[in-house]
Design an enzyme around this catalytic site. Structure first.
Site, PDB file in Angstrom:
ATOM      1  N   ASP A   5       0.937   4.045  -3.025  1.00 36.74           N
ATOM      2  CA  ASP A   5       2.353   3.956  -2.247  1.00 36.74           C
ATOM      3  C   ASP A   5       3.093   2.680  -3.115  1.00 36.74           C
ATOM      4  O   ASP A   5       2.415   1.810  -3.399  1.00 36.74           O
ATOM      5  CB  ASP A   5       2.154   3.388  -0.888  1.00 36.74           C
ATOM      6  CG  ASP A   5       2.968   3.401   0.036  1.00 36.74           C
ATOM      7  OD1 ASP A   5       3.699   4.477   0.308  1.00 36.74           O
ATOM      8  OD2 ASP A   5       3.440   2.237   0.502  1.00 36.74           O
ATOM      9  N   GLU A  48       3.571   6.626  -6.213  1.00 42.19           N
ATOM     10  CA  GLU A  48       4.923   7.005  -5.625  1.00 42.19           C
ATOM     11  C   GLU A  48       5.965   5.808  -6.147  1.00 42.19           C
ATOM     12  O   GLU A  48       5.603   4.770  -6.253  1.00 42.19           O
ATOM     13  CB  GLU A  48       4.847   6.649  -4.014  1.00 42.19           C
ATOM     14  CG  GLU A  48       6.240   7.071  -3.480  1.00 42.19           C
ATOM     15  CD  GLU A  48       6.482   6.194  -2.153  1.00 42.19           C
ATOM     16  OE1 GLU A  48       7.241   6.886  -1.372  1.00 42.19           O
ATOM     17  OE2 GLU A  48       5.920   5.357  -2.052  1.00 42.19           O
ATOM     18  N   ASP A  88      -4.682   7.599   0.557  1.00 39.43           N
ATOM     19  CA  ASP A  88      -3.359   6.875   0.170  1.00 39.43           C
ATOM     20  C   ASP A  88      -3.470   5.393   0.144  1.00 39.43           C
ATOM     21  O   ASP A  88      -3.918   4.711   1.270  1.00 39.43           O
ATOM     22  CB  ASP A  88      -2.107   7.328   1.580  1.00 39.43           C
ATOM     23  CG  ASP A  88      -1.045   7.061   0.951  1.00 39.43           C
ATOM     24  OD1 ASP A  88      -0.525   6.393   0.363  1.00 39.43           O
ATOM     25  OD2 ASP A  88      -0.282   8.062   1.603  1.00 39.43           O
ATOM     26  N   HIS A  91       6.414  13.181   4.286  1.00 46.35           N
ATOM     27  CA  HIS A  91       6.650  12.723   5.604  1.00 46.35           C
ATOM     28  C   HIS A  91       7.734  11.578   5.802  1.00 46.35           C
ATOM     29  O   HIS A  91       8.107  11.025   6.512  1.00 46.35           O
ATOM     30  CB  HIS A  91       5.129  11.787   5.935  1.00 46.35           C
ATOM     31  CG  HIS A  91       5.086  10.673   4.822  1.00 46.35           C
ATOM     32  ND1 HIS A  91       4.698  10.884   3.705  1.00 46.35           N
ATOM     33  CD2 HIS A  91       5.143   9.497   4.921  1.00 46.35           C
ATOM     34  CE1 HIS A  91       4.554   9.789   3.169  1.00 46.35           C
ATOM     35  NE2 HIS A  91       4.780   8.625   3.809  1.00 46.35           N
ATOM     36  N   ASP A  92       8.571  11.490   4.487  1.00 46.93           N
ATOM     37  CA  ASP A  92       9.581  10.514   4.477  1.00 46.93           C
ATOM     38  C   ASP A  92      10.862  11.390   4.465  1.00 46.93           C
ATOM     39  O   ASP A  92      12.188  10.943   4.445  1.00 46.93           O
ATOM     40  CB  ASP A  92       9.770   9.531   3.469  1.00 46.93           C
ATOM     41  CG  ASP A  92       8.595   8.526   3.475  1.00 46.93           C
ATOM     42  OD1 ASP A  92       8.070   8.256   4.634  1.00 46.93           O
ATOM     43  OD2 ASP A  92       7.979   8.200   2.471  1.00 46.93           O
TER      44      ASP A  92
END
Ligand code: TEU
Length: 544
Positions: A196, A246, A96, A320-321
């Site tokens: 990200d 993302e 990531d 995870h968000d």
């Protein structure tokens, strides 16, 4: 550019996956211990959220050193072993890369704060008075997106937490530093990268107030984003690796450009429009019931436009968000199992590369925390204050957090039915849901009909059927709000995918004659040989 329609990706949040050394925090050796389990799911890649050196204000999305490992998670040998051991099992590791910002603890930022011109140009500093930020832009985690540095008499931009300073991608030196990071990890055997919030990297030339919103329209999919991505990919030679961007508040036209193989930018991208259907007026912190018409419109539009223009979606419900999807769109009680499976089916059969977030494959649910002390996430804690200040009662604010907090997905992975769910010997850094009977790997391994085994079947079907990987998509039964149904058309035949998103029985507008057809997968017994007129609560069926 390679095509990743065959692949399924498993996402790990290391802090909550498996604790190998009994300190209550998950770690890299914990991931190594579970590689055989991950392999058993049939997936091809593991994306782990960051475990680099970090003060952990945003659980590792605030990176202090891109080339070093946070001792909380392990060390470089552990990472090398993870890559090798995963490789032996046919699993690629995806790192990531948080390149929109660094932690304010990063060496570059510290030198910037010390007034070194070179490093000040690595970030976005603007002159100004202490009482007036350069623009009225808001941070995604609440409050102003600018922070004043008295010793410099300047403000710096942080679209996220105040300890996450935005990098200045217009500076070629910054872009070169980041390329070195990619090359370093590529050399270590990493097989893919998740970038990200990569559509926020290119800021406008002139910074001005946003009279209509929080500023995002000025920096989202910004002026040089495609150029910078192309350069990063070309100069690091990662065009044939799995790359996923993302994309925050993006639009289809940009996502087509990001992922059209001819553009040589990314293999695929995440967008979040389908996960805002329960945001009232688009506001994350205002609740409303999920709008299924809207959900269907979004899927239809994104799937069809991306197909028409050669774009490629990463398809997912959980990360995870995001709160757990069973709690959000399914049923936590009577139809827990049916709804978990239906949600899995509805997303895995779409055109795109599916992602499974740890615990999703066993139908994990939101923990329903009832006090603010249970929360750990910086965004949740900030918004709790904001909600209270805006006049919401304690109960109201906690209710909203209970639905929306990112901590809903960050509770420990449930491996078995012991006190700490087999995640750790010690008390975990964040609490577990109290009510979790049967929602664990151990119990579900033993049950042929479990959610876990259903996920395995979905992953396997993708490997077996060309139509699931590369077939085109058409939506059907649009008029029935609760039914998300589509047809995939491929060279090895067609399939029909029917999903009832509701807890009630729903009639189909047209009955489906099953003569000569076969059920490939379903979440109810498969006794309906002659024809299908109604779908039972949360029923899903894949028909060949
Ligand atoms: O998230 C980006 C992002 O904008 C969100 O999903 C965010 O959590 C939400 O919009 C806030 O309301 C990425 C990471 O996935 C997230 O964990 C990080 O906190 C964030 O970037 C900053 O690096």
């Amino acid at each position: 550019m390679k095509n990743f329609s065959k692949s399924t990706i498993y996402q790990i949040y290391p802090k909550s996956f498996c604790d190998s050394n009994g300190d209550g925090v998950g770690d890299i050796r914990g991931i190594i211990e579970k590689l055989d389990y991950i392999r058993s799911l049939g997936v091809d890649y593991i994306w782990s959220t960051p475990f680099f050196k970090s003060p952990m204000n945003d659980n590792g999305y605030d990176i202090e050193d891109y080339l070093d490992i946070n001792p909380m998670f392990g060390n470089m040998e552990d990472v090398t072993e993870l890559i090798t051991e995963a490789g032996k099992r046919g699993l690629g590791i995806i790192f990531d890369m948080v390149f929109n910002h660094t932690s304010t603890e990063h060496e570059w930022f510290k030198r910037a704060l010390a007034g070194e011109e070179k490093y000040m140009n690595y970030y976005i500093f603007r002159d100004g008075n202490a009482d007036e930020p350069p623009t009225n832009w808001q941070s995604k985690f609440g409050g102003s997106a600018w922070e004043y540095v008295p010793s410099l008499g300047k403000w710096y931009l942080h679209l996220f937490d105040v300890t996450q300073a935005d990098l200045n991608w217009d500076n070629p030196e910054v872009r070169n530093e980041l390329k070195k990071v990619i090359l370093f990890w590529k050399d270590k055997g990493v097989r893919g990268f998740r970038f990200d919030v990569v559509n926020l990297i290119s800021k406008p030339e002139i910074f001005r107030d946003d009279e209509e919103g929080d500023g995002r329209r000025f920096y989202t999919d910004g002026p040089h984003v495609h150029e910078y991505l192309k350069e990063l990919v070309a100069d690091t030679g990662i065009e044939d690796m799995l790359t996923v961007g993302e994309m925050s508040s993006t639009c289809i036209d940009h996502c087509i450009r990001y992922t059209d193989p001819g553009e040589k930018e990314l293999s695929m991208c995440f967008n979040f429009h389908h996960l805002k259907i329960d945001y009232k007026d688009g506001e994350k912190w205002e609740l409303q019931r999920p709008d299924y018409d809207k959900l269907k419109d979004i899927f239809r539009e994104w799937q069809l436009r991306m197909q028409e223009k050669n774009g490629w979606n990463a398809v997912f419900w959980c990360n995870h968000d995001q709160p757990r999807v069973v709690s959000r769109l399914g049923d936590e009680h009577k139809y827990w199992k049916e709804s978990a499976k239906m949600l899995a089916c509805s997303i895995h059969m779409l055109r795109g590369t599916p992602y499974i977030y740890q615990g999703e494959e066993i139908g994990m649910m939101n923990p329903h925390f009832d006090k603010i002390e249970d929360y750990r996430d910086v965004e949740s804690i900030n918004y709790y204050k904001i909600l209270r200040e805006s006049g919401k009662s304690k109960e109201e604010a906690l209710h909203i957090l209970g639905e929306r907090s990112r901590d809903n997905s960050r509770t420990p992975m449930q491996w078995d039915n012991t006190k700490y769910a087999g995640f750790s010997e010690a008390e975990p850094w964040i609490s577990l849901p109290e009510d979790r009977e049967g929602v664990n790997v151990y119990d579900q391994e033993a049950d042929e009909d479990s959610v876990l085994n259903f996920y395995r079947k979905l992953v396997k079907l993708r490997k077996e059927y060309e139509v699931i990987r590369d077939g085109s998509i058409e939506f059907i039964f649009d008029s029935v709000k609760e039914i998300l149904a589509y047809k995939r058309v491929g060279e090895d035949g067609d399939i029909l995918v029917l999903n009832n998103m509701s807890k009630d029985e729903v009639s189909l507008p047209q009955s489906i004659d099953m003569t000569g057809r076969k059920i490939l997968l379903s979440n109810y017994d498969e006794s309906r040989i002659s024809g299908i007129d109604v779908l039972r609560p949360y029923e899903c069926i894949v028909i060949q």
